[in-house]
Each structure stands twice: as C-alpha cells, then as structure tokens.
Design a protein around this motif. Structure first.
Motif, PDB file in Angstrom:
ATOM      1  N   ALA A 113       0.843  -1.198   0.000  1.00 52.62           N
ATOM      2  CA  ALA A 113       0.000   0.000   0.000  1.00 52.62           C
ATOM      3  C   ALA A 113       0.871   1.237   0.000  1.00 52.62           C
ATOM      4  CB  ALA A 113      -0.939   0.008   1.209  1.00 52.62           C
ATOM      5  N   ALA A 114       0.440   2.224  -0.745  1.00 50.25           N
ATOM      6  CA  ALA A 114       1.136   3.512  -0.797  1.00 50.25           C
ATOM      7  C   ALA A 114       0.101   4.606  -1.004  1.00 50.25           C
ATOM      8  CB  ALA A 114       2.172   3.543  -1.918  1.00 50.25           C
ATOM      9  N   ALA A 115       0.313   5.723  -0.349  1.00 50.40           N
ATOM     10  CA  ALA A 115      -0.607   6.850  -0.452  1.00 50.40           C
ATOM     11  C   ALA A 115       0.189   8.145  -0.377  1.00 50.40           C
ATOM     12  CB  ALA A 115      -1.668   6.807   0.656  1.00 50.40           C
ATOM     13  N   THR A 131      -3.782   6.822  -4.168  1.00 50.58           N
ATOM     14  CA  THR A 131      -3.674   5.611  -3.352  1.00 50.58           C
ATOM     15  C   THR A 131      -3.399   4.422  -4.254  1.00 50.58           C
ATOM     16  OG1 THR A 131      -5.261   6.509  -1.749  1.00 50.58           O
ATOM     17  CG2 THR A 131      -4.816   4.156  -1.645  1.00 50.58           C
ATOM     18  N   TYR A 132      -2.482   3.562  -3.805  1.00 45.57           N
ATOM     19  CA  TYR A 132      -2.154   2.333  -4.534  1.00 45.57           C
ATOM     20  C   TYR A 132      -2.218   1.166  -3.551  1.00 45.57           C
ATOM     21  CZ  TYR A 132       0.637  -1.278  -6.834  1.00 45.57           C
ATOM     22  OH  TYR A 132       1.078  -2.461  -7.371  1.00 45.57           O
ATOM     23  N   ARG A 133      -2.911   0.097  -3.956  1.00 44.37           N
ATOM     24  CA  ARG A 133      -3.015  -1.090  -3.109  1.00 44.37           C
ATOM     25  C   ARG A 133      -2.919  -2.330  -3.998  1.00 44.37           C
ATOM     26  NH1 ARG A 133      -5.117  -0.242   2.042  1.00 44.37           N
ATOM     27  NH2 ARG A 133      -6.021  -2.328   2.111  1.00 44.37           N
ATOM     28  N   ASP A 134      -2.129  -3.285  -3.523  1.00 44.03           N
ATOM     29  CA  ASP A 134      -1.919  -4.534  -4.253  1.00 44.03           C
ATOM     30  C   ASP A 134      -2.069  -5.688  -3.270  1.00 44.03           C
ATOM     31  OD1 ASP A 134      -1.111  -6.659  -5.823  1.00 44.03           O
ATOM     32  OD2 ASP A 134       0.438  -5.526  -6.857  1.00 44.03           O
ATOM     33  N   PHE A 135      -3.081  -6.542  -3.503  1.00 42.63           N
ATOM     34  CA  PHE A 135      -3.348  -7.679  -2.631  1.00 42.63           C
ATOM     35  C   PHE A 135      -2.966  -8.970  -3.359  1.00 42.63           C
ATOM     36  CE2 PHE A 135      -6.272  -4.332  -1.726  1.00 42.63           C
ATOM     37  CZ  PHE A 135      -6.490  -4.337  -0.369  1.00 42.63           C
ATOM     38  N   GLU A 136      -2.458  -9.919  -2.603  1.00 39.76           N
ATOM     39  CA  GLU A 136      -2.269 -11.282  -3.104  1.00 39.76           C
ATOM     40  C   GLU A 136      -2.554 -12.249  -1.964  1.00 39.76           C
ATOM     41  OE1 GLU A 136       1.005 -14.232  -5.258  1.00 39.76           O
ATOM     42  OE2 GLU A 136       1.418 -12.087  -5.016  1.00 39.76           O
ATOM     43  N   THR A 164      -5.546  -8.801  -6.378  1.00 39.01           N
ATOM     44  CA  THR A 164      -6.333  -7.580  -6.567  1.00 39.01           C
ATOM     45  C   THR A 164      -5.397  -6.387  -6.597  1.00 39.01           C
ATOM     46  OG1 THR A 164      -8.234  -8.536  -5.395  1.00 39.01           O
ATOM     47  CG2 THR A 164      -8.203  -6.152  -5.663  1.00 39.01           C
ATOM     48  N   ARG A 165      -5.624  -5.512  -7.548  1.00 41.88           N
ATOM     49  CA  ARG A 165      -4.826  -4.286  -7.649  1.00 41.88           C
ATOM     50  C   ARG A 165      -5.768  -3.100  -7.839  1.00 41.88           C
ATOM     51  NH1 ARG A 165       0.244  -4.106 -11.568  1.00 41.88           N
ATOM     52  NH2 ARG A 165       0.948  -5.461  -9.862  1.00 41.88           N
ATOM     53  N   GLU A 166      -5.596  -2.085  -6.984  1.00 45.63           N
ATOM     54  CA  GLU A 166      -6.372  -0.847  -7.079  1.00 45.63           C
ATOM     55  C   GLU A 166      -5.444   0.263  -7.570  1.00 45.63           C
ATOM     56  OE1 GLU A 166      -8.286   0.110  -3.449  1.00 45.63           O
ATOM     57  OE2 GLU A 166      -9.336  -1.820  -3.270  1.00 45.63           O
ATOM     58  N   TRP A 167      -5.566   0.560  -8.831  1.00 47.13           N
ATOM     59  CA  TRP A 167      -4.774   1.625  -9.441  1.00 47.13           C
ATOM     60  C   TRP A 167      -5.291   1.884 -10.859  1.00 47.13           C
ATOM     61  CZ3 TRP A 167      -1.766   5.425  -8.038  1.00 47.13           C
ATOM     62  CH2 TRP A 167      -1.029   6.105  -8.997  1.00 47.13           C
ATOM     63  N   ILE A 175     -11.910   8.789  -8.452  1.00 44.48           N
ATOM     64  CA  ILE A 175     -11.721   7.881  -9.578  1.00 44.48           C
ATOM     65  C   ILE A 175     -11.006   6.639  -9.056  1.00 44.48           C
ATOM     66  CG2 ILE A 175     -10.746   7.602 -11.883  1.00 44.48           C
ATOM     67  CD1 ILE A 175     -10.699  10.639 -12.114  1.00 44.48           C
ATOM     68  N   ARG A 176     -11.590   5.482  -9.323  1.00 41.88           N
ATOM     69  CA  ARG A 176     -11.012   4.239  -8.795  1.00 41.88           C
ATOM     70  C   ARG A 176     -11.151   3.138  -9.829  1.00 41.88           C
ATOM     71  NH1 ARG A 176     -13.176  -0.233  -6.279  1.00 41.88           N
ATOM     72  NH2 ARG A 176     -11.772  -1.379  -4.873  1.00 41.88           N
ATOM     73  N   GLN A 177     -10.069   2.449 -10.064  1.00 46.36           N
ATOM     74  CA  GLN A 177     -10.072   1.314 -10.965  1.00 46.36           C
ATOM     75  C   GLN A 177      -9.434   0.129 -10.246  1.00 46.36           C
ATOM     76  OE1 GLN A 177      -7.996   1.866 -14.662  1.00 46.36           O
ATOM     77  NE2 GLN A 177      -9.036   0.171 -15.677  1.00 46.36           N
TER      78      GLN A 177
END
Length: 487
Positions: free
Chosen positions: A234-236, A250-255, A273-276, A304-306
């Motif tokens: 996670a980074a913000a 905001t950046y989030r990467d789940f595994e 899952t990746r939120e970016w 805005i969220r992808q």
C-alpha cells in the motif's frame, strides 16, 4: 494484571422428542466454569510497546462415564489444593509488539507484530478424536485450533520537511515541495490457519504464531483444514495545488493464497487484486468581490477508482498419476473482475443559507467466469436543495423555522452476458428508476416536532416491459419524553 473468577451459568434446555427417539433428552442444569485471565502491558520506551493476554476457561461440569468423550473429560480433569478444577475447555493467547522509533521529523518508520490463538474443546461431541491411524493409539476430546500472525512494516515520509531542512524554510525550493502531502508506504503480511478435530496438542510455537507458511499449513504431519497467506502493498500520497485544489493518490496490491483441505491434500486458491489508479480530488473555494454577495462557498470533489482482481482454483485431482504424486491438476476455474468507478459532486452554499448539491456516480464492471463475460453498467445522478424559512404570520404562527428539502435522483442499470461463442452481449437486466423527495418539518418547543413528506418513485423494468409507480404522503409528529428523578 492477573484475574481469575468462578462463574455459574444457568442453561435450561427444554426436552424435545425427536423422530425415532424412545425418550426425551435429559435436562441440563447448571454449568460451572472457572475463568483465569492474565495481561501484561510493557512500555520500556516511548517508541516500544509490548502486550500479552492469556485467557483460560476450565469446565467444572461432570459429564459422567456413559460416553467415551465424558470419560476423556474426567480423565483430563485436574485438582488444585485438593479441589477438582475440571479440564481446560477454552484458551485464548494474544501478543502484540509495536515499534515506532523517532528517526527524524520527515521520516517516521513503524513495525507492528501481533499474533492470536484460540483453542476450543467440545465435551458434548459424540465421537472422540483418534491420535494416529493405529488402533492402539489413544483418544482425545475433539478440539478446534486456530491461530493468526500479522506483520506490518511501513513508514511515513514528509518530503516537504526534508527539503525544508536542507534548503531552508524561506527558500523557493522549500515552498514548492511544501505542497507535497506526507506519503505513507507499507507492506503487510497476514497468515492464518485452522485445524478441526486436531489430533495433537498445540505447541508454544503454534500458539504464538511463529514460523513460516509451512507451519501454518501443517502441524505434526497433519494438514490444516484451511490456511491463508495474504500480502498487501500500500502507498498513499498527495499534493496541495493552488486555488484550493487537493489531490490524493492511493495504490493497493493484494495477493491472497488459500489452502482448503480435501481428504489428505490441500486445494490452493490464488487471488490477486490491484487498485490503481485511485485518486481523490477536492476543491474548496471561497468567492470574492461581487460573487461573494451571491455564493458563500463552493465545495467540489471527485473520486476515480479502478480495480482489477483475479482468482484461480485448480480442479480436483482426477487421474491416478496425479493423485499418486500429489500434484494439483493444471486445469481449473479462472475468474477475473474489472471495475471502474467515477463519482464527482459539487455543493454550493448560497447567501441566505440555501444549500444545493449535484452528484453523479458511474460504476462499470466486467466479470469473466468460465469463459462467460458479464458486463454491468450503473449510473446514478441527482440534485438536491435545502433551506429554512419562517412561515408568514398571517398564514400560520410557528415558533421556529421550517426546514425544507427537495431532491431528485435518477438511476440506470444494465447487465448483459456475453458467451464465449458469441460476440453479442445479451441483456438480462435493464432498469430505470426516478425518485422525487420533498420534506418540510418544524419544531414545537420543548419536545415536539412535526411535518409532512412526499415521495414519488417510478421504476421501469425494461427487460420485462413493466413499470411501477409509487406515491407516498406522510404526515408525522414526533414527541420526545424525558424521564428522570427529582432531587
């Protein structure tokens, strides 16, 4: 802090005759338990804290010797100072450590470690647990074990303060970098496991949730009922722009990898899952000059969220060779989900206390499962206005102001499915909804409030060629009663 207490819990069960039973189930009366609890909280340094909790519940109930589990419970009972203290039924162990050293005003690292353990025995079970496959081995009371471990390593970085310390607070370079908001970067690793009807006693290492993922997946050559390994990056960060604009990224990467027991093997499920990009933009503006006489403030924001997620579950072992080697099958179920959302809104506060708001939201998703693509589009928009006024005295005499609100909302939703052998997306749901709300209420001191509300709803299900309209008119009065004691 050490505490222990003895509790008596009254649980009366009503006897029920089940089909095929020749007699009613016996009543169960008083259940005796002895609870012991200990907690330790240490703070040797301002940047270091340690905590440990231990809870143990002992069952003092007599389960007789008519069942094998009851005989096991009596065998595991212990004595203390000549008194029967029963057997341990529940145990909870928690531990946590937090480290946040003060490195600099612009760098604040942190480390967090926590673990939890739960053990629960079921003396009411009908079948005990056999230890091993040999018929001469001993039996145990059925018990469920679970533990978890969480580690987080992160830091807050303030680039503005770093540049200010190097170039000076009055330099133009520091003024530019001062607009950067503090950034936060972290990595979190979480592991969990569960054992049902465990044929072994949990070691201290398992209770404190130490070790790698292999120790969560297996204990004493017994595979876990389920095990989970999750990693999160996670980074913000953000920036303060001129004219009152602020942008936050905001950046989030789940595994996540999940192992579920099937027989003597474990099936592996991998989810990512990746939120970016994920951005939040806000704007606050206070009008000047002549515009100030009309509008007090303007507030706008947009998000805005992808996100994109996928999961893969291998097929169950089917061939004799695969079952002999213990290797999972290469085929399986693949699922992929993509979603994009956009939600802007703006609020204007007019002179005189009138507040108007306009908002819009759009959500678009694509779900791929077994070759079938499901697309969904949902949009919703609305406007609202709220204000208060005093009713004319020649019309009605009211002690307070009349609060009034008016809102209009419109939404659209379309869902279609596209099969692998077709290029056309067939609609399965197409709906349209309109809603109008009007509300007026006022207060009548000291404890009464009344008003009227009106709502109109129109629902159009286009895929079924049906419409439904609804009109609701409500007149309400609210009275608040206060009860107290005179002194």
């Amino acid at each position: 802090m050490l505490t222990n207490n003895v509790t008596q819990r009254f649980t009366f069960r009503v006897p029920v005759a089940l089909p095929g039973d020749s007699a009613l189930q016996p009543l169960q009366g008083i259940v005796h338990t002895w609870r012991n609890q200990a907690s330790v909280d240490l703070r040797p340094l301002s940047s270091l804290s340690l905590r440990a909790d231990y809870v143990s519940n002992r069952d003092l109930q007599s389960y007789g010797d008519s069942t094998s589990v009851g005989r096991l419970a009596r065998r595991e009972s212990r004595t203390f100072l000549g008194r029967d203290v029963g057997f341990e039924r529940d145990r909870i162990v928690n531990a946590a450590m937090n480290i946040s050293p003060v490195v600099s005003s612009w760098l604040r690292p942190r480390f967090h470690f926590s673990s939890d353990f739960v053990m629960r025995r079921d003396p009411n079970a009908s079948v005990p647990v056999r230890v091993g496959d040999d018929s001469t081995t001993e039996f145990r009371i059925p018990e469920a074990l679970s533990n978890g471990q969480r580690r987080e390593l992160g830091s807050t970085v303030d680039i503005g303060r770093l540049v200010e310390g190097i170039a000076g607070s009055t330099s133009s370079v520091a003024a530019v970098f001062r607009r950067l908001l503090p950034a936060d970067v972290s990595f979190t690793r979480e592991r969990r496991s569960t054992f049902d009807r465990a044929p072994f006693s949990p070691s201290l290492r398992y209770q404190l949730a130490f070790g790698g993922i292999d120790e969560f997946r297996e204990q004493e050559e017994v595979p876990a009922t389920s095990a989970v390994n999750t990693g999160i990056w996670a980074a913000a960060g953000g920036v303060q722009l001129p004219l009152g604009f602020r942008v936050r990224l905001t950046y989030r990467d789940f595994e996540t990898t999940t192992w579920a027991r099937r027989g003597d093997l474990q099936t592996e499920i991998v989810q990512r899952t990746r939120e970016w990009p994920s951005a939040f933009v806000s704007w606050v503006y206070t009008p000047r000059w002549a515009l100030r006489d009309l509008i007090s403030s303007v507030t706008a924001q947009a998000q805005i969220r992808q996100a994109r997620s996928s999961s893969f579950q291998p097929a169950v072992l089917a061939t004799p060779d695969a079952m002999a080697t213990g290797q999972p099958a290469e085929t399986g179920v693949f699922t992929e989900n993509k979603s994009t959302s956009y939600t802007p809104s703006v609020t204007l506060t007019w002179v005189g206390g009138v507040v108007t708001t306009a908002q819009y939201s759009m959500l678009r998703g694509e779900l791929l499962t077994s070759g079938n693509l499901t697309r969904s589009d949902r949009s919703e928009g609305g406007v609202s206005m709220a204000f208060s006024f005093r009713a004319p005295r020649w019309l009605v005499r009211l002690p307070g102001e009349v609060r009034t609100s008016l809102a209009l909302n419109v939404s659209e939703q379309l869902v279609c499915i596209q099969r692998p052998d077709s290029e056309q997306c067939s609609a399965v749901s197409d709906s349209h909804r309109e809603q109008v709300d009007f509300n007026m209420d006022t207060g009548f001191p000291p404890s009464m409030r009344g008003g009227v509300s009106f709502r109109y709803v129109l629902t159009d299900q286009r895929h079924t060629s049906s419409k439904f309209s609804q009109v609701i008119l409500t007149v309400f009065v609210t009275i608040n009663f206060l009860a107290g004691q005179e002194r």
